[in-house]
Design a protein around this motif. Structure first.
Motif, PDB file in Angstrom:
ATOM      1  N   GLN A  25       0.685  -1.141  -0.232  1.00  0.00           N
ATOM      2  CA  GLN A  25      -0.115   0.037   0.088  1.00  0.00           C
ATOM      3  C   GLN A  25       0.890   1.401  -0.069  1.00  0.00           C
ATOM      4  OE1 GLN A  25      -2.613  -0.229   3.364  1.00  0.00           O
ATOM      5  NE2 GLN A  25      -3.989  -1.566   2.411  1.00  0.00           N
ATOM      6  N   ILE A  26       0.722   2.157  -0.762  1.00  0.00           N
ATOM      7  CA  ILE A  26       1.435   3.560  -0.872  1.00  0.00           C
ATOM      8  C   ILE A  26       0.433   4.867  -0.545  1.00  0.00           C
ATOM      9  CG2 ILE A  26       2.561   5.002  -2.545  1.00  0.00           C
ATOM     10  CD1 ILE A  26       3.148   2.610  -3.934  1.00  0.00           C
ATOM     11  N   GLU A  27       1.014   5.736   0.060  1.00  0.00           N
ATOM     12  CA  GLU A  27       0.109   6.766   0.305  1.00  0.00           C
ATOM     13  C   GLU A  27      -0.369   7.490  -0.729  1.00  0.00           C
ATOM     14  OE1 GLU A  27       0.811  11.408   2.151  1.00  0.00           O
ATOM     15  OE2 GLU A  27       2.642   9.805   2.663  1.00  0.00           O
ATOM     16  N   HIS A  28      -1.611   7.768  -0.962  1.00  0.00           N
ATOM     17  CA  HIS A  28      -2.271   7.919  -2.261  1.00  0.00           C
ATOM     18  C   HIS A  28      -2.007   9.628  -2.550  1.00  0.00           C
ATOM     19  CE1 HIS A  28      -5.461   9.387  -4.948  1.00  0.00           C
ATOM     20  NE2 HIS A  28      -5.606   8.076  -5.217  1.00  0.00           N
ATOM     21  N   ASN A  29      -2.091  10.434  -1.679  1.00  0.00           N
ATOM     22  CA  ASN A  29      -1.913  11.824  -1.879  1.00  0.00           C
ATOM     23  C   ASN A  29      -0.664  12.078  -2.671  1.00  0.00           C
ATOM     24  OD1 ASN A  29      -4.309  12.373  -1.209  1.00  0.00           O
ATOM     25  ND2 ASN A  29      -3.735  13.320   0.481  1.00  0.00           N
TER      26      ASN A  29
ATOM     27  N   MET B 221      -1.129   1.183 -14.647  1.00  0.00           N
ATOM     28  CA  MET B 221      -2.088   1.907 -13.694  1.00  0.00           C
ATOM     29  C   MET B 221      -3.447   1.854 -13.799  1.00  0.00           C
ATOM     30  SD  MET B 221      -1.907   6.049 -12.770  1.00  0.00           S
ATOM     31  CE  MET B 221      -0.109   6.091 -12.245  1.00  0.00           C
ATOM     32  N   GLN B 222      -4.230   1.817 -12.927  1.00  0.00           N
ATOM     33  CA  GLN B 222      -5.828   1.823 -13.007  1.00  0.00           C
ATOM     34  C   GLN B 222      -6.131   2.870 -12.283  1.00  0.00           C
ATOM     35  OE1 GLN B 222      -7.184  -2.113 -11.742  1.00  0.00           O
ATOM     36  NE2 GLN B 222      -5.911  -3.308 -13.467  1.00  0.00           N
ATOM     37  N   ARG B 223      -7.108   3.841 -12.912  1.00  0.00           N
ATOM     38  CA  ARG B 223      -7.584   4.850 -12.285  1.00  0.00           C
ATOM     39  C   ARG B 223      -8.981   4.938 -12.239  1.00  0.00           C
ATOM     40  NH1 ARG B 223      -4.065   9.695 -13.089  1.00  0.00           N
ATOM     41  NH2 ARG B 223      -2.154   9.081 -14.331  1.00  0.00           N
ATOM     42  N   HIS B 224      -9.519   5.493 -11.324  1.00  0.00           N
ATOM     43  CA  HIS B 224     -11.100   5.355 -11.230  1.00  0.00           C
ATOM     44  C   HIS B 224     -11.677   5.991 -12.246  1.00  0.00           C
ATOM     45  CE1 HIS B 224     -14.895   6.381  -9.405  1.00  0.00           C
ATOM     46  NE2 HIS B 224     -14.826   5.440  -8.566  1.00  0.00           N
ATOM     47  N   PRO B 225     -12.874   5.887 -12.841  1.00  0.00           N
ATOM     48  CA  PRO B 225     -13.242   6.321 -13.888  1.00  0.00           C
ATOM     49  C   PRO B 225     -13.587   8.110 -13.854  1.00  0.00           C
ATOM     50  CG  PRO B 225     -14.783   4.357 -13.488  1.00  0.00           C
ATOM     51  CD  PRO B 225     -13.437   4.663 -12.025  1.00  0.00           C
ATOM     52  N   PHE B 226     -14.132   8.419 -13.080  1.00  0.00           N
ATOM     53  CA  PHE B 226     -14.362   9.794 -12.478  1.00  0.00           C
ATOM     54  C   PHE B 226     -13.532  10.476 -11.590  1.00  0.00           C
ATOM     55  CE2 PHE B 226     -17.842   7.592 -10.860  1.00  0.00           C
ATOM     56  CZ  PHE B 226     -18.141   8.370  -9.598  1.00  0.00           C
ATOM     57  N   LYS B 227     -13.344   9.780 -10.517  1.00  0.00           N
ATOM     58  CA  LYS B 227     -12.690  10.361  -9.439  1.00  0.00           C
ATOM     59  C   LYS B 227     -11.236  10.554  -9.572  1.00  0.00           C
ATOM     60  CE  LYS B 227     -15.744   8.452  -5.890  1.00  0.00           C
ATOM     61  NZ  LYS B 227     -15.935   7.775  -4.755  1.00  0.00           N
TER      62      LYS B 227
ATOM     63  N   ILE C 129      -6.092   6.949  -7.968  1.00  0.00           N
ATOM     64  CA  ILE C 129      -5.514   5.806  -8.315  1.00  0.00           C
ATOM     65  C   ILE C 129      -6.041   4.577  -7.548  1.00  0.00           C
ATOM     66  CG2 ILE C 129      -3.471   4.410  -8.853  1.00  0.00           C
ATOM     67  CD1 ILE C 129      -2.244   7.561  -8.791  1.00  0.00           C
ATOM     68  N   LEU C 130      -6.513   3.309  -8.412  1.00  0.00           N
ATOM     69  CA  LEU C 130      -6.979   2.046  -7.647  1.00  0.00           C
ATOM     70  C   LEU C 130      -6.042   1.249  -7.684  1.00  0.00           C
ATOM     71  CD1 LEU C 130     -10.373   1.876  -9.741  1.00  0.00           C
ATOM     72  CD2 LEU C 130      -9.890   3.009  -7.418  1.00  0.00           C
ATOM     73  N   HIS C 131      -4.864   0.953  -8.686  1.00  0.00           N
ATOM     74  CA  HIS C 131      -4.151  -0.138  -8.676  1.00  0.00           C
ATOM     75  C   HIS C 131      -2.890   0.391  -9.508  1.00  0.00           C
ATOM     76  CE1 HIS C 131      -2.997  -4.358  -8.375  1.00  0.00           C
ATOM     77  NE2 HIS C 131      -2.677  -4.204  -9.796  1.00  0.00           N
ATOM     78  N   LEU C 132      -1.721  -0.075  -8.930  1.00  0.00           N
ATOM     79  CA  LEU C 132      -0.478   0.098  -9.722  1.00  0.00           C
ATOM     80  C   LEU C 132       0.231  -1.136  -9.900  1.00  0.00           C
ATOM     81  CD1 LEU C 132       0.969   3.251  -7.954  1.00  0.00           C
ATOM     82  CD2 LEU C 132       0.185   2.905 -10.435  1.00  0.00           C
ATOM     83  N   ASP C 133       0.920  -1.605 -10.795  1.00  0.00           N
ATOM     84  CA  ASP C 133       1.672  -2.736 -11.182  1.00  0.00           C
ATOM     85  C   ASP C 133       3.151  -2.261 -11.463  1.00  0.00           C
ATOM     86  OD1 ASP C 133      -0.049  -4.720 -10.629  1.00  0.00           O
ATOM     87  OD2 ASP C 133      -0.796  -4.731 -12.980  1.00  0.00           O
ATOM     88  N   PHE C 134       3.987  -2.685 -10.484  1.00  0.00           N
ATOM     89  CA  PHE C 134       5.414  -2.151 -10.734  1.00  0.00           C
ATOM     90  C   PHE C 134       6.206  -3.695 -11.212  1.00  0.00           C
ATOM     91  CE2 PHE C 134       4.204   0.740  -7.544  1.00  0.00           C
ATOM     92  CZ  PHE C 134       4.370   1.939  -8.153  1.00  0.00           C
ATOM     93  N   LEU C 135       7.136  -3.297 -11.882  1.00  0.00           N
ATOM     94  CA  LEU C 135       8.118  -4.573 -12.567  1.00  0.00           C
ATOM     95  C   LEU C 135       9.729  -4.353 -11.950  1.00  0.00           C
ATOM     96  CD1 LEU C 135       8.835  -6.719 -14.253  1.00  0.00           C
ATOM     97  CD2 LEU C 135       9.393  -5.089 -16.031  1.00  0.00           C
ATOM     98  N   ARG C 136      10.168  -5.064 -10.926  1.00  0.00           N
ATOM     99  CA  ARG C 136      11.324  -4.864 -10.557  1.00  0.00           C
ATOM    100  C   ARG C 136      12.393  -5.079 -11.658  1.00  0.00           C
ATOM    101  NH1 ARG C 136      10.032  -9.249  -6.626  1.00  0.00           N
ATOM    102  NH2 ARG C 136       9.076  -8.322  -4.901  1.00  0.00           N
ATOM    103  N   VAL C 137      13.353  -4.522 -11.615  1.00  0.00           N
ATOM    104  CA  VAL C 137      14.566  -4.253 -12.531  1.00  0.00           C
ATOM    105  C   VAL C 137      15.642  -4.732 -12.322  1.00  0.00           C
ATOM    106  CG1 VAL C 137      13.078  -2.614 -14.068  1.00  0.00           C
ATOM    107  CG2 VAL C 137      14.675  -1.668 -12.440  1.00  0.00           C
ATOM    108  N   SER C 138      16.736  -5.342 -12.735  1.00  0.00           N
ATOM    109  CA  SER C 138      17.966  -5.476 -12.543  1.00  0.00           C
ATOM    110  C   SER C 138      18.878  -4.549 -13.172  1.00  0.00           C
ATOM    111  CB  SER C 138      18.169  -7.050 -12.911  1.00  0.00           C
ATOM    112  OG  SER C 138      19.806  -7.063 -12.563  1.00  0.00           O
TER     113      SER C 138
END
Length: 188
Positions: A4-8, A40-46, A49-58
């Motif tokens: 979980q990440i701080e939204h603001n 990144m998934q955003r709310h349709p009108f608000k 940010i609903l969801h993020l996918d990160f990829l670890r990099v080497s």
């Protein structure tokens, strides 16, 4: 791993273009990991940010990422100054392959010399050292996509609009007689 990440703070950071094509330091319980935003998934009108996918990099493995294109000097180019010329940006981003340390924030396309009829292709992009475009590795012109096209705007004239004045000139106008007040009384 679910986190979980701080939204603001995240929302404000997501307003910058660099956020989408940069290697980020993600601190999870005091352990810093290098990551790249994948989705990144955003709310349709608000503004949420609903969801993020990160990829670890080497740091030692090449990665593929989409990088935005910045078009400069378009208004100074001969095509940009010409009336009736449309400069079309066919792509706004391009996929590159490189080591994480070489990942550019954006790629700049200089259009200062663009004239009517010019087409700028992927192969004409000036790439930083260590950066390649995987689509060009396949070879052939079908993979060397157009990025910018400068062409004259087409003026579409409707054939019906041109034919209408000619048709009305051939047919005489009908005359309508105004009924007199007495005629209307007689019909009643």
């Amino acid at each position: 791993m679910s986190i979980q990440i701080e939204h603001n703070h995240l929302w404000l950071t997501s307003q910058h273009e660099w956020f989408y094509s940069a290697i980020l330091d993600l601190d999870v319980d005091g352990k810093v990991q290098k990551v790249l935003l994948r989705d990144m998934q955003r709310h349709p009108f608000k503004q949420q940010i609903l969801h993020l996918d990160f990829l670890r990099v080497s740091e030692n493995e090449a990665l593929r990422a989409k990088v935005p294109l910045h078009f400069v000097n378009q208004e100074k180019s001969p095509a940009g100054k010409s009336a009736g010329v449309v400069v079309t940006h066919e792509l706004n981003e391009v996929e590159v392959s490189c080591l994480p340390k070489d990942l550019p924030e954006f790629l700049e396309i200089d259009l200062a010399e663009l004239v009517v009829g010019d087409i700028v292709h992927l192969s004409q992009i000036k790439l930083p050292k260590g950066v390649t475009i995987p689509a060009l590795a396949h070879g052939g012109k079908e993979h060397d996509l157009a990025i910018v096209i400068a062409r004259h705007a087409r003026v579409e004239v409707e054939e019906e609009a041109e034919a209408a004045p000619e048709a009305s000139a051939e047919v005489p106008a009908a005359k309508v007689a105004k009924p007199e007040a007495g005629d209307a009384a007689k019909k009643k």
